[in-house]
Design an enzyme around this catalytic site. Structure first.
Site, mmCIF file in Angstrom:
data_model
loop_
_atom_site.group_PDB
_atom_site.id
_atom_site.type_symbol
_atom_site.label_atom_id
_atom_site.label_comp_id
_atom_site.label_asym_id
_atom_site.label_seq_id
_atom_site.Cartn_x
_atom_site.Cartn_y
_atom_site.Cartn_z
ATOM 1 N N GLY A 73 26.828 -42.127 22.909
ATOM 2 C CA GLY A 73 27.422 -42.453 21.622
ATOM 3 C C GLY A 73 26.475 -43.341 20.839
ATOM 4 C CD GLU A 96 27.083 -39.940 17.602
ATOM 5 O OE1 GLU A 96 28.234 -39.571 17.247
ATOM 6 O OE2 GLU A 96 26.827 -41.076 18.058
ATOM 7 C CG LEU A 97 31.293 -35.128 19.623
ATOM 8 C CD1 LEU A 97 30.811 -33.894 20.384
ATOM 9 C CD2 LEU A 97 32.629 -35.598 20.183
ATOM 10 C CG ASN A 129 32.241 -34.131 24.658
ATOM 11 O OD1 ASN A 129 32.267 -35.222 25.232
ATOM 12 N ND2 ASN A 129 33.341 -33.539 24.238
ATOM 13 C CB SER A 130 28.218 -38.241 26.808
ATOM 14 O OG SER A 130 29.208 -39.037 26.180
ATOM 15 C CG ASP A 152 37.477 -43.953 19.069
ATOM 16 O OD1 ASP A 152 38.353 -44.825 18.999
ATOM 17 O OD2 ASP A 152 37.536 -42.872 18.472
ATOM 18 C CB THR A 227 24.230 -51.076 17.264
ATOM 19 O OG1 THR A 227 25.198 -52.135 17.405
ATOM 20 C CG2 THR A 227 23.662 -50.728 18.624
#
Length: 255
Positions: A73, A96-97, A129-130, A152, A227
């Protein structure tokens, strides 16, 4: 005419992509089906695509040089960029999705490579999608560091199964981490911080780093400063909650 003059997505002053052209929803549903290519196994990951200067030809990667860091992510790639110069000999990848965000990170890395010849060749990003495909990218004991920064929260209890740190997923992370490998987590949501710390504390294959080890680790400081999310929390005077654990061999299992 320069690229920045014909491409409005590139900043004329920095030569880097402009985030406003790559904005997306803050989070995506990790349980939904997405359509993107996934390698059959870690041996099918095309290293020449991700690290063309280091692997000029396609095919299986040299087993002596494999991806060691995974930023799960990765967002807009701030941590990856910082780690790239801190560990220039280490291959790392962001997962990353969100498609627009992934494209931004690709463009950012490409621009940095052009502006800094010889640098940032060890970092890349993949849209995936990890929560579903970690074993497709990494073999047993391959990774030395995994990062889960500001994931999230999935506040509703019925959505806790979507959280990227869970007892079930920690089994997979333990598989791809080498013994001594480290998981780094951080959030500005106290309840999620307690959840991630509790999951790691209760898993037999992880133990917390000591305060002395945390102070000595140069990566820990980057968790809150590298970040976009961490910088936003700092600007707002918010609090963060970290959990940093190493992969161990359970006492009832042979090493």
């Amino acid at each position: 005419m320069s690229e920045t003059e014909v491409n409005p997505t590139i900043s004329k002053s920095t030569g880097l992509p402009r985030k406003r052209f790559y904005r997306a929803r803050a989070h995506s549903n990790p349980l939904s089906d997405s359509h993107f290519p996934v390698p059959i196994s870690p041996s099918h990951v095309d290293y020449s695509f991700h690290y063309p200067q280091l692997f000029p030809s396609s095919g299986q990667a040299d087993s002596s040089k494999r991806i060691q860091f995974a930023d799960v992510g990765c967002g807009f790639g701030g941590l990856l960029i910082s780690l790239s110069t801190l560990f220039p000999e280490t291959l790392m990848i962001g997962m990353e999705l969100r498609d627009k965000v992934t494209e931004y990170v690709k463009e950012r890395i490409s621009s940095l490579r052009v502006a800094n010849p010889g640098q940032y060749q060890n970092v890349s990003v993949v849209r995936t999608n990890s929560m579903k495909y970690i074993p497709n990218y990494f073999g047993k004991g391959q990774l030395s560091k995994m990062f889960f920064l500001f994931p999230d929260p999935h506040f509703k209890e019925k959505n806790h199964r979507r959280r990227v740190i869970s007892p079930f997923l920690l089994d997979e992370y333990a598989y791809v981490l080498e013994v001594g490998g480290i998981i780094y987590t951080i959030t500005d949501v106290e309840e999620l911080g307690d959840w991630m710390k509790s999951c790691l504390e209760n898993h037999p294959m992880f133990e917390a780093l000591t305060r002395k080890e945390l102070v000595a680790d140069p990566v820990v400081e980057l968790l809150s400063s590298a970040t976009e999310e961490g910088q936003k929390v700092a600007r707002n005077g918010g609090q963060t909650f970290q959990a940093v654990f190493r992969r161990i061999v359970p006492s009832d299992q042979p090493s």
